[in-house]
Design a protein around this motif. Structure first.
Motif, mmCIF file in Angstrom:
data_model
loop_
_atom_site.group_PDB
_atom_site.id
_atom_site.type_symbol
_atom_site.label_atom_id
_atom_site.label_comp_id
_atom_site.label_asym_id
_atom_site.label_seq_id
_atom_site.Cartn_x
_atom_site.Cartn_y
_atom_site.Cartn_z
ATOM 1 N N HIS A 1 0.834 -1.200 0.000
ATOM 2 C CA HIS A 1 0.000 0.000 0.000
ATOM 3 C C HIS A 1 0.873 1.258 0.000
ATOM 4 O O HIS A 1 0.659 2.189 -0.788
ATOM 5 C CB HIS A 1 -0.902 -0.019 1.236
ATOM 6 C CG HIS A 1 -2.322 0.320 0.945
ATOM 7 N ND1 HIS A 1 -3.385 -0.439 1.343
ATOM 8 C CD2 HIS A 1 -2.857 1.355 0.270
ATOM 9 C CE1 HIS A 1 -4.504 0.103 0.935
ATOM 10 N NE2 HIS A 1 -4.217 1.199 0.285
ATOM 11 N N MET A 2 1.852 1.277 0.885
ATOM 12 C CA MET A 2 2.706 2.455 1.014
ATOM 13 C C MET A 2 3.680 2.589 -0.163
ATOM 14 O O MET A 2 3.927 3.686 -0.652
ATOM 15 C CB MET A 2 3.484 2.392 2.326
ATOM 16 C CG MET A 2 2.608 2.458 3.572
ATOM 17 S SD MET A 2 1.629 3.987 3.661
ATOM 18 C CE MET A 2 0.024 3.403 3.111
ATOM 19 N N ALA A 3 4.241 1.458 -0.613
ATOM 20 C CA ALA A 3 5.159 1.506 -1.757
ATOM 21 C C ALA A 3 4.437 1.983 -3.011
ATOM 22 O O ALA A 3 4.999 2.736 -3.824
ATOM 23 C CB ALA A 3 5.771 0.125 -1.990
ATOM 24 N N ALA A 4 3.186 1.549 -3.172
ATOM 25 C CA ALA A 4 2.399 1.980 -4.330
ATOM 26 C C ALA A 4 2.180 3.481 -4.312
ATOM 27 O O ALA A 4 2.303 4.158 -5.341
ATOM 28 C CB ALA A 4 1.057 1.246 -4.350
ATOM 29 N N ASP A 5 1.894 4.029 -3.129
ATOM 30 C CA ASP A 5 1.667 5.469 -3.040
ATOM 31 C C ASP A 5 2.947 6.259 -3.272
ATOM 32 O O ASP A 5 2.923 7.348 -3.862
ATOM 33 C CB ASP A 5 1.077 5.816 -1.674
ATOM 34 C CG ASP A 5 -0.418 5.593 -1.639
ATOM 35 O OD1 ASP A 5 -0.968 5.216 -2.684
ATOM 36 O OD2 ASP A 5 -1.037 5.781 -0.583
ATOM 37 N N ALA A 6 4.084 5.730 -2.811
ATOM 38 C CA ALA A 6 5.360 6.398 -3.083
ATOM 39 C C ALA A 6 5.619 6.433 -4.584
ATOM 40 O O ALA A 6 6.107 7.435 -5.131
ATOM 41 C CB ALA A 6 6.499 5.669 -2.360
ATOM 42 N N LEU A 7 5.261 5.337 -5.259
ATOM 43 C CA LEU A 7 5.440 5.262 -6.708
ATOM 44 C C LEU A 7 4.542 6.274 -7.413
ATOM 45 O O LEU A 7 4.968 6.954 -8.362
ATOM 46 C CB LEU A 7 5.123 3.842 -7.190
ATOM 47 C CG LEU A 7 5.500 3.483 -8.633
ATOM 48 C CD1 LEU A 7 6.999 3.618 -8.835
ATOM 49 C CD2 LEU A 7 5.049 2.062 -8.951
ATOM 50 N N VAL A 8 3.305 6.389 -6.953
ATOM 51 C CA VAL A 8 2.372 7.359 -7.547
ATOM 52 C C VAL A 8 2.899 8.778 -7.349
ATOM 53 O O VAL A 8 2.898 9.595 -8.293
ATOM 54 C CB VAL A 8 0.973 7.214 -6.920
ATOM 55 C CG1 VAL A 8 0.071 8.365 -7.357
ATOM 56 C CG2 VAL A 8 0.342 5.890 -7.328
ATOM 57 N N SER A 9 3.342 9.097 -6.140
ATOM 58 C CA SER A 9 3.866 10.442 -5.870
ATOM 59 C C SER A 9 5.107 10.733 -6.713
ATOM 60 O O SER A 9 5.276 11.848 -7.224
ATOM 61 C CB SER A 9 4.208 10.581 -4.377
ATOM 62 O OG SER A 9 3.056 10.455 -3.577
ATOM 63 N N ILE B 1 1.804 3.517 -13.946
ATOM 64 C CA ILE B 1 1.961 3.215 -12.523
ATOM 65 C C ILE B 1 0.869 2.263 -12.053
ATOM 66 O O ILE B 1 1.123 1.326 -11.284
ATOM 67 C CB ILE B 1 1.946 4.514 -11.693
ATOM 68 C CG1 ILE B 1 3.216 5.329 -11.979
ATOM 69 C CG2 ILE B 1 1.828 4.208 -10.203
ATOM 70 C CD1 ILE B 1 3.219 6.699 -11.338
ATOM 71 N N ALA B 2 -0.359 2.496 -12.525
ATOM 72 C CA ALA B 2 -1.477 1.627 -12.154
ATOM 73 C C ALA B 2 -1.206 0.183 -12.583
ATOM 74 O O ALA B 2 -1.516 -0.765 -11.848
ATOM 75 C CB ALA B 2 -2.774 2.136 -12.788
ATOM 76 N N ALA B 3 -0.621 0.019 -13.748
ATOM 77 C CA ALA B 3 -0.313 -1.332 -14.240
ATOM 78 C C ALA B 3 0.742 -2.002 -13.362
ATOM 79 O O ALA B 3 0.642 -3.192 -13.041
ATOM 80 C CB ALA B 3 0.184 -1.254 -15.690
ATOM 81 N N VAL B 4 1.761 -1.220 -12.932
ATOM 82 C CA VAL B 4 2.819 -1.775 -12.072
ATOM 83 C C VAL B 4 2.240 -2.187 -10.714
ATOM 84 O O VAL B 4 2.541 -3.270 -10.188
ATOM 85 C CB VAL B 4 3.947 -0.746 -11.879
ATOM 86 C CG1 VAL B 4 4.942 -1.231 -10.829
ATOM 87 C CG2 VAL B 4 4.660 -0.489 -13.199
ATOM 88 N N ILE B 5 1.393 -1.332 -10.143
ATOM 89 C CA ILE B 5 0.790 -1.632 -8.841
ATOM 90 C C ILE B 5 -0.096 -2.868 -8.941
ATOM 91 O O ILE B 5 -0.137 -3.703 -8.037
ATOM 92 C CB ILE B 5 -0.030 -0.428 -8.331
ATOM 93 C CG1 ILE B 5 0.872 0.784 -8.132
ATOM 94 C CG2 ILE B 5 -0.730 -0.768 -7.016
ATOM 95 C CD1 ILE B 5 0.112 2.060 -7.798
ATOM 96 N N LEU B 6 -0.810 -2.992 -10.057
ATOM 97 C CA LEU B 6 -1.718 -4.127 -10.240
ATOM 98 C C LEU B 6 -0.971 -5.455 -10.189
ATOM 99 O O LEU B 6 -1.482 -6.447 -9.651
ATOM 100 C CB LEU B 6 -2.464 -3.988 -11.570
ATOM 101 C CG LEU B 6 -3.465 -5.100 -11.900
ATOM 102 C CD1 LEU B 6 -4.558 -5.169 -10.841
ATOM 103 C CD2 LEU B 6 -4.070 -4.888 -13.283
ATOM 104 N N LEU B 7 0.246 -5.484 -10.738
ATOM 105 C CA LEU B 7 1.021 -6.720 -10.745
ATOM 106 C C LEU B 7 1.284 -7.225 -9.329
ATOM 107 O O LEU B 7 1.137 -8.410 -9.031
ATOM 108 C CB LEU B 7 2.350 -6.505 -11.478
ATOM 109 C CG LEU B 7 2.254 -6.278 -12.990
ATOM 110 C CD1 LEU B 7 3.632 -5.981 -13.572
ATOM 111 C CD2 LEU B 7 1.631 -7.486 -13.687
#
Length: 303
Positions: free
Chosen positions: A158-166, A192-198
């Motif tokens: 959850h947190m890594a995904a948000d860091a990636l989005v930011s 980014i959405a595709a990376v998080i989905l994986l």
């Protein structure tokens, strides 16, 4: 019936990590909401709402971790260890919803570009940079536990995904201000959405699998059977079942056929040690008989 139980290696305590992570993210939500209101940025206000859901995700994961530590009682003889699996599953659902919202917003911006991208891009980038720091620090707090505990892994993702989005917001914002590419921000968001989905799909699949008493991915059921057959005096293994009690504890039951007679305590101690050391199975229950008399319950046949 004889039991062998191994209770070592309790789940690590992440209370401090959860408290720090929740505190940092609440402060960041307040910062985003303030600057979103100040510059009338719908993007920042929407992301503040998204980060508020991250706080909920951390609270959920913390609740699952605490539930897993509750002592068993006459009503719940295993305690509430499955709460950590439920928390991991709920976190995966929250991430999937967040991905859907991100894709929706990105498509909307491709169709109707945000006019603030060129006027308030600097402010948006500065706030996003704060988000990188907050979310990266929070993710690092959970990184060491993410490999062995699915619930902690959910918090980390959850947190890594948000860091990636930011990070994507900062990079896209800088290129937009420099080159005027208003379309770049939504395109980066989709990537980014595709990376998080994986990463999220794996969390969703594993937590759903464990909710239905699936054999944990770290355990080779046929190897477990062979390890039991290799025990001295064992000729057959029946009713072998392996499942996750929580996101960090594995249980196993089996019927062992030993025609030569019942073993002593050393046999059970050795069996528990083998299963713990090879497969990290911490709760072992073995029933040993000279000849089978219990009806089989649809177990998996050895290959």
């Amino acid at each position: 019936m004889s039991d062998a139980h191994e209770h070592s290696h309790a789940p690590a305590n992440f209370n401090r990590a959860f408290a720090i992570g929740i505190g940092l993210n609440i402060v960041f939500v307040a910062i985003e909401a303030f600057y979103g209101w100040k510059i009338n940025s719908l993007a920042l206000l929407a992301d503040a709402g998204h980060n508020l859901s991250d706080v909920a995700g951390l609270v959920l994961a913390w609740g699952g971790a605490l539930a897993g530590k509750l002592r068993p009682n006459v009503r719940h003889t295993y305690g509430w260890k499955r709460g950590s699996i439920l928390a991991a599953f709920a976190n995966a659902l929250l991430l999937l919803v967040a991905i859907g919202a991100l894709v929706w917003e990105a498509v909307g911006r491709l169709v109707s570009p945000d006019p603030l991208a060129g006027t308030e891009g600097g402010t948006i980038m500065a706030v996003a940079a704060v988000g990188i720091v907050v979310n990266t620090v929070t993710a690092l707090l959970f990184m060491r536990g993410g490999k062995k505990d699915l619930n902690i892994r959910g918090a980390f993702l959850h947190m890594a995904a948000d860091a990636l989005v930011s990070g994507g917001v900062v990079v896209a914002g800088a290129l937009t201000l420099w080159m005027g590419w208003v379309w770049l921000d939504p395109v980066v968001s989709l990537l980014i959405a595709a990376v998080i989905l994986l990463g999220t799909w794996s969390l969703f699949r594993q937590s759903l699998h464990l909710l239905f008493d699936g054999v944990p991915d770290s355990v080779d059921l046929m190897a477990v059977r062979q390890s039991l057959l290799d025990l001295p005096g064992v000729t057959q293994v029946h009713d072998l079942h392996v499942w996750a009690m929580g996101t960090s504890q594995i249980a196993m039951t089996a019927h062992l056929i030993t025609p030569g007679g019942h073993p002593d305590d050393a046999f059970y101690r050795h069996a528990a040690d083998v299963l713990h050391d090879r497969f990290e199975i911490t709760h072992v229950t073995l029933q040993v008989v000279r000849e089978p008399f219990m009806p089989l319950c649809g177990e998996v046949a050895p290959s």
